[in-house]
Design a protein around this motif. Structure first.
Motif, PDB file in Angstrom:
ATOM      1  N   VAL A 299     -13.879  11.810 -10.626  1.00 30.94           N
ATOM      2  CA  VAL A 299     -12.749  11.606  -9.723  1.00 30.94           C
ATOM      3  C   VAL A 299     -12.122  12.954  -9.360  1.00 30.94           C
TER       4      VAL A 299
ATOM      5  N   GLY B  18     -10.979  11.399  -3.869  1.00 27.68           N
ATOM      6  CA  GLY B  18     -12.205  10.613  -3.846  1.00 27.68           C
ATOM      7  C   GLY B  18     -13.042  10.823  -5.091  1.00 27.68           C
ATOM      8  N   GLU B  19     -14.336  10.535  -4.964  1.00 29.90           N
ATOM      9  CA  GLU B  19     -15.265  10.692  -6.086  1.00 29.90           C
ATOM     10  C   GLU B  19     -16.452  11.553  -5.671  1.00 29.90           C
TER      11      GLU B  19
ATOM     12  N   ASN C  64     -10.172   5.371   3.972  1.00 26.60           N
ATOM     13  CA  ASN C  64     -11.113   4.960   5.018  1.00 26.60           C
ATOM     14  C   ASN C  64     -10.706   5.639   6.323  1.00 26.60           C
TER      15      ASN C  64
ATOM     16  N   LYS D 284     -17.078  11.442  -1.681  1.00 24.98           N
ATOM     17  CA  LYS D 284     -16.812  10.199  -0.939  1.00 24.98           C
ATOM     18  C   LYS D 284     -15.313   9.917  -1.040  1.00 24.98           C
ATOM     19  N   PRO D 285     -14.575  10.002   0.084  1.00 27.82           N
ATOM     20  CA  PRO D 285     -13.110   9.859   0.017  1.00 27.82           C
ATOM     21  C   PRO D 285     -12.676   8.425  -0.257  1.00 27.82           C
ATOM     22  N   TYR D 286     -11.496   8.285  -0.888  1.00 35.88           N
ATOM     23  CA  TYR D 286     -10.929   6.958  -1.097  1.00 35.88           C
ATOM     24  C   TYR D 286     -10.354   6.400   0.197  1.00 35.88           C
TER      25      TYR D 286
ATOM     26  N   SER E 261       1.314   4.284  -2.711  1.00 31.98           N
ATOM     27  CA  SER E 261       1.142   5.709  -2.408  1.00 31.98           C
ATOM     28  C   SER E 261       2.228   6.552  -3.058  1.00 31.98           C
TER      29      SER E 261
ATOM     30  N   SER F 232       0.831  -1.201   0.000  1.00 29.37           N
ATOM     31  CA  SER F 232       0.000   0.000   0.000  1.00 29.37           C
ATOM     32  C   SER F 232       0.870   1.258   0.000  1.00 29.37           C
TER      33      SER F 232
ATOM     34  N   ASN G 144      -4.393   4.591  -0.529  1.00 29.34           N
ATOM     35  CA  ASN G 144      -5.663   4.957  -1.169  1.00 29.34           C
ATOM     36  C   ASN G 144      -5.720   6.409  -1.613  1.00 29.34           C
ATOM     37  N   GLY G 145      -4.872   7.255  -1.010  1.00 28.64           N
ATOM     38  CA  GLY G 145      -4.888   8.656  -1.409  1.00 28.64           C
ATOM     39  C   GLY G 145      -4.486   9.589  -0.292  1.00 28.64           C
TER      40      GLY G 145
ATOM     41  N   PRO H 188      -4.868  11.329  -5.284  1.00 26.80           N
ATOM     42  CA  PRO H 188      -6.309  11.029  -5.278  1.00 26.80           C
ATOM     43  C   PRO H 188      -6.980  11.448  -3.969  1.00 26.80           C
TER      44      PRO H 188
END
Length: 295
Positions: free
Chosen positions: A240, A256-257, A279, A275-277, A117, A113, A166-167, A254
């Motif tokens: 995106v 989110g969307e 969590n 909505k964030p990538y 990044s 991960s 994830n971002g 990134p």
């Protein structure tokens, strides 16, 4: 003379005792012969005696069998107890091996991960990146603010960028020697300039410090809020959102969307719910990127 008299008296008594014993043995022999002779009519015959002997022998055998079985059970119990103890030790060993394997898998996933990044970061920032773990957080379900296990001794600086696989996660606001504190994009003090991936001309600002209808419901989902610089921008759910490169954050990370677009005609504003990538209920390993020098 008196001594000789006592000696003779004792000798006489011993003779009587011996004679009495002989008579008793003789009588017992006669009785035995009689029982053998008249066994057909005598109610107390050898069969009764044999039955008595058989009962005694049977009970004795049962008692011996019981003791023998109990002894075997005792041996088996000790053997089984030993086997159970060995199985428990083996089970504990296997449990530890599973835990170690899961930890290695987690470490492998975290490493993968964090490597991912780095794909979000410009080459000039990669050499100054630091991988670390989140070691503390604020109260509540969401990671609005958190503590990382790296500080100034590791090269962390104030306003360093925090990302994961994830971002974009957030930014460092306080640094000590071995630890640092950061805020995520969920915090009201956090803001970041973004652009739409489909068109870099469509830009805006992500900030939680907005007044929106149903804002609480978005907050409960861990969603981000923002607005577009121009109401004419063509923004649609599913678009995106990435960092624009304006301000502290490097471009292309990134975020989110787009989940919802809200046109406020009264204020001439176009709001977006993102909505964030990342969590923000579960942050473990993060990458710290040196802040951009925009001074």
């Amino acid at each position: 003379m008196k001594f000789d008299k006592n000696k003779k008296e004792k000798k006489r008594i011993n003779i009587k005792v011996i004679a009495t014993g002989i008579v008793a043995i003789t009588l017992i022999g006669i009785v035995g012969i009689s029982i053998g002779k008249f066994s057909g009519t005598n109610p107390v015959g050898p069969g009764v005696l044999l039955d008595g002997i058989t009962v005694i022998e049977g009970n004795f055998n049962k008692g011996f069998t019981f003791l023998q079985g109990s002894f075997k059970d005792l041996i088996n119990y000790k053997k089984n107890a030993k086997e159970i103890s060995e199985l428990e030790k083996e089970n504990d060993k296997l449990k530890q091996e599973v835990i170690d394997l899961n930890n290695k898998l987690d470490e492998g996933e975290s490493l993968g991960s964090l490597k991912k990044s780095l794909n979000f970061i410009d080459e000039k920032y990669k050499t100054k990146s630091i991988s670390t773990r989140v070691v503390g957080k604020n109260d509540g379900n969401w990671y609005n603010s958190f503590t990382i296990g790296a500080g100034s001794s590791d090269g962390v600086k104030k306003e360093s960028i925090v990302v994961n696989g994830n971002g974009l996660v957030g930014i460092v606001y306080e640094v000590s020697k071995n630890y640092s504190k950061a805020i995520s994009l969920l915090d009201t003090k956090s803001s970041v300039s973004f652009k739409l991936l489909k068109d870099s001309n469509f830009k805006g600002i992500i900030t939680q410090n907005l007044t929106l209808d149903h804002k609480e419901s978005y907050k409960n989902k861990g969603y981000l809020h923002g607005y577009m610089f121009d109401t004419s921008y063509d923004v649609l759910p599913g678009d995106v959102v990435v960092t624009s490169g304006l301000g502290l954050y490097p471009k292309g990370i990134p975020i989110g969307e787009i989940d919802q677009v809200i046109d406020d005609k009264n204020k001439s504003m176009k709001y977006v719910v993102v909505k964030p990538y990342v969590n923000f209920k579960n942050l473990d390993d993060v990458m710290i990127i040196e802040p951009r020098n925009i001074g």
